[in-house]
Scaffold this motif. Sequence first.
Motif, PDB file in Angstrom:
ATOM      1  N   VAL A   5       0.943  -1.276   0.217  1.00  0.00           N
ATOM      2  CA  VAL A   5      -0.200  -0.073  -0.083  1.00  0.00           C
ATOM      3  C   VAL A   5       0.908   1.353   0.069  1.00  0.00           C
ATOM      4  O   VAL A   5       1.641   1.421   0.830  1.00  0.00           O
ATOM      5  CB  VAL A   5      -0.754   0.131   1.213  1.00  0.00           C
ATOM      6  N   GLY A   6       0.582   2.218  -1.146  1.00  0.00           N
ATOM      7  CA  GLY A   6       1.540   3.247  -0.918  1.00  0.00           C
ATOM      8  C   GLY A   6       0.471   4.542  -1.431  1.00  0.00           C
ATOM      9  O   GLY A   6       0.304   4.894  -2.526  1.00  0.00           O
ATOM     10  N   ILE A   7      -0.207   5.114  -0.454  1.00  0.00           N
ATOM     11  CA  ILE A   7      -1.275   6.099  -0.688  1.00  0.00           C
ATOM     12  C   ILE A   7      -0.992   7.329  -0.285  1.00  0.00           C
ATOM     13  O   ILE A   7      -2.019   8.158   0.285  1.00  0.00           O
ATOM     14  CB  ILE A   7      -2.698   5.411  -0.379  1.00  0.00           C
ATOM     15  N   GLY A   8       0.298   7.562   0.256  1.00  0.00           N
ATOM     16  CA  GLY A   8       0.563   9.025   0.724  1.00  0.00           C
ATOM     17  C   GLY A   8       1.214   8.902   2.144  1.00  0.00           C
ATOM     18  O   GLY A   8       1.435   7.790   2.798  1.00  0.00           O
ATOM     19  N   GLY A   9       1.736  10.059   2.385  1.00  0.00           N
ATOM     20  CA  GLY A   9       2.237  10.156   3.838  1.00  0.00           C
ATOM     21  C   GLY A   9       1.769  11.320   4.578  1.00  0.00           C
ATOM     22  O   GLY A   9       0.983  12.245   3.958  1.00  0.00           O
ATOM     23  N   ARG A  10       1.872  11.095   5.921  1.00  0.00           N
ATOM     24  CA  ARG A  10       1.385  12.398   6.821  1.00  0.00           C
ATOM     25  C   ARG A  10       2.353  12.720   7.596  1.00  0.00           C
ATOM     26  O   ARG A  10       3.155  11.925   8.473  1.00  0.00           O
ATOM     27  CB  ARG A  10       0.140  11.477   7.575  1.00  0.00           C
ATOM     28  N   PRO A  11       2.700  14.170   7.869  1.00  0.00           N
ATOM     29  CA  PRO A  11       3.805  14.577   8.658  1.00  0.00           C
ATOM     30  C   PRO A  11       3.719  14.265  10.009  1.00  0.00           C
ATOM     31  O   PRO A  11       2.237  14.321  10.504  1.00  0.00           O
ATOM     32  CB  PRO A  11       3.403  16.022   8.426  1.00  0.00           C
ATOM     33  N   LEU A  12       4.423  13.936  10.805  1.00  0.00           N
ATOM     34  CA  LEU A  12       4.369  13.599  12.196  1.00  0.00           C
ATOM     35  C   LEU A  12       4.414  14.776  13.089  1.00  0.00           C
ATOM     36  O   LEU A  12       5.759  15.052  13.327  1.00  0.00           O
ATOM     37  CB  LEU A  12       5.499  12.490  12.551  1.00  0.00           C
ATOM     38  N   THR A  13       3.328  15.356  13.370  1.00  0.00           N
ATOM     39  CA  THR A  13       3.448  16.553  14.261  1.00  0.00           C
ATOM     40  C   THR A  13       2.583  16.610  15.561  1.00  0.00           C
ATOM     41  O   THR A  13       2.548  17.585  16.208  1.00  0.00           O
ATOM     42  CB  THR A  13       2.944  17.803  13.346  1.00  0.00           C
ATOM     43  N   SER A  14       2.114  15.562  15.864  1.00  0.00           N
ATOM     44  CA  SER A  14       1.225  15.371  16.962  1.00  0.00           C
ATOM     45  C   SER A  14       1.924  15.910  18.255  1.00  0.00           C
ATOM     46  O   SER A  14       1.132  16.155  18.977  1.00  0.00           O
ATOM     47  CB  SER A  14       0.607  14.005  16.880  1.00  0.00           C
TER      48      SER A  14
END
Length: 607
Positions: free
Chosen positions: A422-431
């Motif tokens: 699965v390669g549907i994008g990335g999400r920045p780790l800012t939590s």
Amino acid sequence: FWQDIWSLNLTSDLLGALRIERKRFPACSCQSTRFQELVISLLEFCIGLFFIIKMFRWAQPIIKYYKYHKELEESMRNLKTILEGLYIKKDDIEQRLHTKQISEHEQEAKEWLKEVENVTNEIHSIEQKLGAKKQYLSRVCLGKLVDEKTTKVNELLHRGSLYESLEKFFKYIILGGGVSAGYAAREFAREGLKRGDLAIISKEPVAPYERPALSKGYLSPESPSRLPVFHVCVGSGGQRLLPEWYRENGISLLLNTQVVNADLSMKALTTSMGRIFKYETLIIATGSTAVNLTDFGVEGADAKNIFYLRDIGDAEKLVEGIRSKRKGKAVIVGGGYIGLEVGAALRINNLDVTMVYREAWCMSRLFTLEIAAFYESYYTNKGIKLVKGTSAIGFNLKSRNGEVKGVRLKDGKVLQADVVVVGIGGRPLTSLFKGQIEEDKGGIKTDEFFRTSFSDVYAIGDVATFPIKIYNEMRRVQHVDHARKSAEQAVKAIKAGERGVSIEEYDYLPLFYSRVFDLSWKFYGDNIGETVIFGDPNPLSKKPKFGSYWIQSGKVKGAFLEGGTNEENEAIAKITRLQPTIVDLEELAKEGLSYALKLSIVQNSIL
């Protein structure tokens, strides 16, 4: 093991003796002969049964010894990486003993240090032996030693936690262990760094490395890339920063360390083990995480043969999946960077590949329909099947082991699958920083020096939303080129501030690139406005070379080139930055690449 072999040989000798005896006395009665035959047959059956039983007993140690031989170098590299963590702990405990901060367990801590010294010497001895060419049994013995020392070092690391400080201060902390962290560390070393001033806190088990290798060389079936080959900064033609480089430069590389809380007002980071790290300046380089189908509640999305690709652990799992499903069916969910690169890699591994993406064409955020058509045709010619305009809504699992056997699509089709990537994008780790720091467009808002709303906190790489000067707008860019350059800019800004001098603003020209099969493309700038295609976009060409310009308001805003040389790629980069005025689009299409080359020559002569 050897006792079993000896028993087997002894029984075989007995059988041989019985056969010889029978030949020596041929006049024996038929009844005696039949009895002898029966005894021999019974013994032969017992030996066969004995051998089968023993094979089961031998299988596990044989496999273990084979792994000692085959994985010796890799195990040694892993041991050395773990050892770097032990050195950091050792330095901390020595300092605490020197400053009388350990009183209750002082003697135990001293004994621990002696054990560390002993195991370090033993590991160095193994290294020296490893340097010489060894035969199979010698390698097995060394592999066993490396395994034992790895266990010992891990045990010392665990025990050392009793004596190290729960709170530690560093002048600079880089939070994150990806590409940006490695390039920032190199820039600190270049700018001048006092020993003990800098720490990198990373949840990864290895020193920073070039992530693009994971979807290319790491998955290669022949001579695959493995660490230490692609540690930073080889991706930009620089020095390879091995784990020991950080220690030699006085940088604390804290691996396998998860930060669970960040208090920016108190300048404190707290780890999952309860340790607190305080800083004067923080660089946030936490990067991105892969968007997971479980986030959307997709049925069966947690099956064990569904893979993602973000870090080296993910890559290793995927490699094992490929090995276990040789010549099987692979389904790639997603038609972006990861989808295209992993799809090519799996096809090279001789898997039957199908790509599924909901967009009308691949790389739709960047490619035009005409550019995408070339790559889709090329992939089809390589035997990769493309299913467009639909998405995965669930997975059928095998009841026996819970593995995926089918991918259910939104259009009602079911694709057979042994491996799913699965390669549907990335999400920045800012939590960690939510509610504390100003954000913009999904990332942490920074200025042109990557300084955030906290003057002592910088954000680089995937997490930073920064001003693109050439287009006069704020953007967040997820690409390795920006990760490298933003890291260098932030460190230069930090050191310049300390010296009371100024540096130039970050003037970034967006760059994206990829290499798959025998293809290699680069894109500069922005994909807005009208497109002008030039060259030969024929996927059947022996060496296809074509490109595109994007023209808005009569100016070049972006440029793309497949199959370009270094000189040609530099030319399209220059034309994108210069943004020359274009009067006749048809004439531009005729000139094609030569237009950029001519303008580049003129620009060089002026400079």
